[in-house]
Design a protein around this motif. Structure first.
Motif, PDB file in Angstrom:
ATOM      1  N   VAL A 145      34.470  25.462  38.613  1.00 53.34           N
ATOM      2  CA  VAL A 145      34.664  25.567  37.167  1.00 53.34           C
ATOM      3  C   VAL A 145      34.898  24.187  36.569  1.00 53.34           C
ATOM      4  O   VAL A 145      34.335  23.848  35.508  1.00 53.34           O
ATOM      5  N   LEU A 146      35.707  23.358  37.240  1.00 50.36           N
ATOM      6  CA  LEU A 146      35.969  22.007  36.741  1.00 50.36           C
ATOM      7  C   LEU A 146      34.708  21.148  36.786  1.00 50.36           C
ATOM      8  O   LEU A 146      34.448  20.357  35.866  1.00 50.36           O
ATOM      9  N   ASP A 147      33.920  21.297  37.842  1.00 47.11           N
ATOM     10  CA  ASP A 147      32.658  20.548  37.926  1.00 47.11           C
ATOM     11  C   ASP A 147      31.714  20.944  36.788  1.00 47.11           C
ATOM     12  O   ASP A 147      31.021  20.094  36.216  1.00 47.11           O
ATOM     13  N   SER A 148      31.683  22.227  36.469  1.00 47.62           N
ATOM     14  CA  SER A 148      30.831  22.689  35.362  1.00 47.62           C
ATOM     15  C   SER A 148      31.292  22.099  34.038  1.00 47.62           C
ATOM     16  O   SER A 148      30.476  21.757  33.172  1.00 47.62           O
ATOM     17  N   ALA A 191      36.761  33.293  29.071  1.00 50.85           N
ATOM     18  CA  ALA A 191      37.052  31.968  29.605  1.00 50.85           C
ATOM     19  C   ALA A 191      37.677  32.080  30.985  1.00 50.85           C
ATOM     20  O   ALA A 191      38.479  32.976  31.247  1.00 50.85           O
ATOM     21  N   TYR A 192      37.279  31.151  31.863  1.00 46.88           N
ATOM     22  CA  TYR A 192      37.914  31.044  33.181  1.00 46.88           C
ATOM     23  C   TYR A 192      39.225  30.286  33.025  1.00 46.88           C
ATOM     24  O   TYR A 192      39.276  29.234  32.387  1.00 46.88           O
ATOM     25  N   ALA A 193      40.282  30.820  33.615  1.00 52.34           N
ATOM     26  CA  ALA A 193      41.588  30.169  33.559  1.00 52.34           C
ATOM     27  C   ALA A 193      41.832  29.410  34.857  1.00 52.34           C
ATOM     28  O   ALA A 193      41.783  29.996  35.940  1.00 52.34           O
ATOM     29  N   VAL A 194      42.095  28.117  34.737  1.00 53.51           N
ATOM     30  CA  VAL A 194      42.358  27.262  35.891  1.00 53.51           C
ATOM     31  C   VAL A 194      43.734  26.632  35.715  1.00 53.51           C
ATOM     32  O   VAL A 194      43.982  25.939  34.725  1.00 53.51           O
ATOM     33  N   LYS A 195      44.604  26.846  36.681  1.00 53.71           N
ATOM     34  CA  LYS A 195      45.928  26.236  36.637  1.00 53.71           C
ATOM     35  C   LYS A 195      45.947  25.005  37.532  1.00 53.71           C
ATOM     36  O   LYS A 195      45.620  25.077  38.720  1.00 53.71           O
ATOM     37  N   PRO A 214      33.460  36.086  39.288  1.00 62.00           N
ATOM     38  CA  PRO A 214      32.301  36.154  40.190  1.00 62.00           C
ATOM     39  C   PRO A 214      32.730  35.858  41.629  1.00 62.00           C
ATOM     40  O   PRO A 214      33.562  34.977  41.869  1.00 62.00           O
ATOM     41  N   GLU A 215      32.170  36.581  42.553  1.00 65.30           N
ATOM     42  CA  GLU A 215      32.549  36.412  43.963  1.00 65.30           C
ATOM     43  C   GLU A 215      32.222  34.993  44.424  1.00 65.30           C
ATOM     44  O   GLU A 215      31.130  34.481  44.188  1.00 65.30           O
ATOM     45  N   GLY A 216      33.201  34.366  45.040  1.00 67.42           N
ATOM     46  CA  GLY A 216      33.000  33.041  45.598  1.00 67.42           C
ATOM     47  C   GLY A 216      33.249  31.893  44.641  1.00 67.42           C
ATOM     48  O   GLY A 216      33.263  30.725  45.052  1.00 67.42           O
ATOM     49  N   LEU A 217      33.463  32.195  43.350  1.00 65.62           N
ATOM     50  CA  LEU A 217      33.700  31.123  42.385  1.00 65.62           C
ATOM     51  C   LEU A 217      35.057  30.476  42.635  1.00 65.62           C
ATOM     52  O   LEU A 217      36.057  31.158  42.868  1.00 65.62           O
ATOM     53  N   THR A 218      35.122  29.138  42.551  1.00 57.96           N
ATOM     54  CA  THR A 218      36.364  28.408  42.802  1.00 57.96           C
ATOM     55  C   THR A 218      36.761  27.587  41.579  1.00 57.96           C
ATOM     56  O   THR A 218      35.950  27.340  40.679  1.00 57.96           O
TER      57      THR A 218
END
Length: 696
Positions: free
Chosen positions: A491-494, A608-612, A483-487
């Motif tokens: 994602v971590l806050d969610s 799933a959103y991937a966060v490194k 999604p545009e603007g998603l950081t």
């Protein structure tokens, strides 16, 4: 939890030079820039064997060898391959179960008698093997025949075998080599062919004890069996022994099966199994081969393959390892088979050179088809195979196998005795001819198991890239976009909100967890204690005995393995410290952990959103958060092992609420070839903690 192993084997040899006396002027006349001219094929005398057939159809071959005190019995069933369908796995289970007890002996009793004799006994779906001292031949044959004639099929052993297979299948889901093998078979042969169908957890779970019994009663028959006996025993003695123990084995009609030859693709196909955690690409360039045992091309193709990919001096190895440094090793093989064989070339390479490695594979495959090999290459290949063949004759069992193969495949009687002569007659033209006939990447597959995001676009130069699951099912990958603007922070806050929210997380002063799992048949217990002041205690026990312990107490970070304190570098200390926090993700800002949202991936059927997350000392972990729920459903961590990088995957499931905070109660951990299902027994929050735990 990381599992790694190191096995080192060092072999040294000394070569004594015995020709120095006669060197003189003759030594100077030797042109050492040229290989010696090959001599005639060596004369090798293959030991004779004798044979007889019982009234029930059992064909017996006896290789008398009075130079060894041991005797071996090898039974082979000559039955057609079987399509197992929705019960794939039952044939293997049946073969293993035959060894697990008879109508007169339990498995433990059978084991005890075999051990007492210093013998061995193994069974499989297509045969039984036993060996031991010759003076115990009658007793060994009694045990051998007991498992063949009187298996009891105990229910408890059936369940053990099935659970072992299920555990292995679970582990293989994260083994790139196993995945490549599965998908390769489906691509080449199709899942309706006995060589292409796969054993899965679903098929194994449908197998019943009756299925195993039905297989045994249908296919374990003497009229399709060959028995080789090797040892200090005459034909007369062997005949008496076999008639005594297997003469009453009842023959019966055994089903035969016919299969159509798999259809090869009209053009080269590129198949990709996308594994986001892969740090290497497993490459296989494969095609089917119609080459029956005993065909004149079998020997010629073996020479060709020896030159192409048969070892450390072969073309593929020299090109991909020594010249380009892409891999630790690259090899090829070609198989003959009554139904259908295959040609395979394979290597594991770094992600960034995947396309370059494929280019070199295709270069070498096309080169050996279009150009004659050199005389030196031909001579070296023939010499190598000659030596291997000669060494194999040191084993009497080889002679027995020759006898069985000659009968099974209707080979000429002199097939093996004339093997070296036929080998010596292979020419450069022959090598080129069989390469042209059997190496056909243009009608085969380039199969890659690797990180699709890194390699897919590079592979497109070889053709359209088709995606396959680990079970060889083709699919169209979703092109999900962020999604545009998603950081990453959002994602971590969610995630923090999904597990209970910042206030509930901050209210945790301490956390205790008790977990269990099974590894290699052993039950292990893992206890964790975390405090909000950063103190951390972790202990892994097996049967009550400590294996590893980690302690964090301020700047004191300690790892103890089996009583020995392990030296730690700063990077490892930092990783232990961060992992030891109650909810590490809630501390990233304070610890200067950088985070990056890398994309959307499919994890076990969920988007799933991937966060490194990258730690200040360089360590990192990639986490995957369910797009719908926000919960963490997977993590990947790359660590350096003694044999290369190791990826540890953790799948999180079965979230349950404890005092307002949600925790996963099931974790599946895969580290290298190891796979563990971890179950959480108990979680406690804000209890009295024995502070002596943190004194180390």
């Amino acid at each position: 939890m990381n599992v790694s192993s190191l096995y080192t084997f060092v072999r040294a040899g000394l070569f004594a030079m015995a020709l120095t006396v006669a060197a003189g002027s003759a030594y100077a006349q030797v042109d050492r820039s040229k290989l010696p001219e090959p001599g005639p094929a060596p004369e090798i005398n293959i030991a004779d064997y004798e044979s007889f057939t019982l009234k029930n159809g059992l064909k017996v071959f006896v290789v008398e060898n009075d130079k060894t005190p041991r005797i071996a019995f090898n039974l082979v069933l000559d039955r057609d391959p079987i399509v197992e369908g929705e019960k794939a796995g039952y044939v293997s289970i049946a073969g293993d179960l035959i060894r697990r007890g008879t109508t007169s002996r339990t498995k433990d009793q059978l084991d005890e008698e075999i051990d007492f004799l210093g013998a061995s006994l193994t069974t499989g779906a297509t045969g039984v093997y036993a060996s031991g001292l010759g003076r115990h031949s009658d007793k060994i044959m009694e045990l051998f025949s007991d498992v063949i004639l009187n298996p009891s099929f105990p229910e408890d052993e059936f369940e053990k075998i099935r659970n072992q297979i299920l555990s292995g299948l679970q582990a293989s889901k994260n083994d790139p080599g196993a995945i490549a093998g599965n998908v390769e078979n489906v691509l080449l042969f199709g899942n309706d062919h006995p060589y292409g169908e796969l054993t899965t957890e679903e098929t194994v779970n449908t197998v019943t004890l009756q299925d195993a019994k039905d297989y045994y009663h249908t296919y374990y028959r003497p009229n399709v069996a060959y028995l080789a006996i090797v040892g200090d025993i005459s034909k007369r003695e062997a005949k008496k022994l076999v008639k005594k123990h297997l003469g009453e084995w009842e023959k019966a009609d055994v089903p035969t099966h016919q299969y159509q030859s798999p259809k090869s693709p009209d053009n080269m196909q590129v198949a990709l199994v996308d594994r986001s955690s892969a740090v290497q690409s497993v490459i296989r360039v494969v095609n089917t081969v119609e080459l029956e045992p005993g065909h004149p091309d079998v020997i010629k193709s073996r020479v060709m393959n020896q030159i192409l990919g048969g070892g450390g001096t072969a073309r593929l190895f020299v090109n991909l390892r020594e010249t380009h440094g892409f891999t630790y090793g690259a090899y090829s093989s070609i198989s003959s088979d009554p139904l259908i064989g295959e040609f395979r070339s394979a290597a594991s390479v770094r992600n960034e050179v995947t396309d370059s490695a494929v280019t070199e594979f295709l270069y070498e495959l096309n080169k050996i088809k279009s150009e004659e090999v050199s005389e030196d290459e031909l001579d070296l290949a023939i010499a190598s195979i000659t030596g291997s063949f000669a060494r194999s004759l040191e084993s009497p069992q080889t002679i027995a196998n020759f006898a069985i193969n000659t009968a099974r495949y209707n080979l000429p009687e002199d097939y093996y005795s004339s093997y070296l002569k036929k080998l010596a007659d292979v020419s450069q033209e022959d090598v080129k001819g069989v390469a042209e006939e059997y190496i056909k990447p243009e009608n085969g597959y380039i199969l890659v198991v690797g990180n699709g995001a890194e390699v897919a676009h590079k592979l497109s130069q070889f053709g359209e890239v088709d995606y396959y699951t680990i079970y060889g099912e083709e699919y169209t990958p979703e092109t999900s976009e962020l999604p545009e603007g998603l950081t990453a922070t959002q994602v971590l806050d969610s995630y923090l909100q999904a597990i209970g929210g910042e206030e509930a997380i901050q209210s945790m002063e301490n956390l205790s967890m008790d977990m269990t799992f099974n590894a290699m048949g052993m039950d292990l217990n893992l206890n964790l204690v975390k405090q909000d002041d950063g103190k951390y205690f972790e202990e892994l026990k097996m049967q009550g005995n400590p294996l590893t312990r980690k302690v964090v107490n301020g700047d004191n970070i300690v790892l103890v393995q089996q009583g020995n304190t392990i030296p730690l570098d700063e990077k490892t200390k930092e990783e232990i410290m961060i992992d030891g926090l109650i909810v590490p993700e809630s501390h990233y800002d304070k610890l200067n952990v950088s985070t990056e949202l890398t994309g959307v991936q499919n994890v076990e059927g969920k988007k799933a959103y991937a966060v490194k997350a990258t730690y200040p000392q360089g360590g990192s972990v990639t986490m995957f958060f369910d797009v719908e729920t926000g919960l963490k459903i997977k993590s990947e961590k790359l660590t350096e092992g003694p044999n290369g990088d190791i990826v540890t995957n953790v799948l999180y499931d079965d979230y349950r609420e404890v005092d307002g905070i949600s925790f996963p109660y099931t974790m599946t951990i895969s580290s290298g070839p190891q796979n563990f299902d971890v179950k959480v027994n108990e979680i406690k929050i804000n209890t009295d903690i024995d502070q002596s735990l943190f004194n180390q």
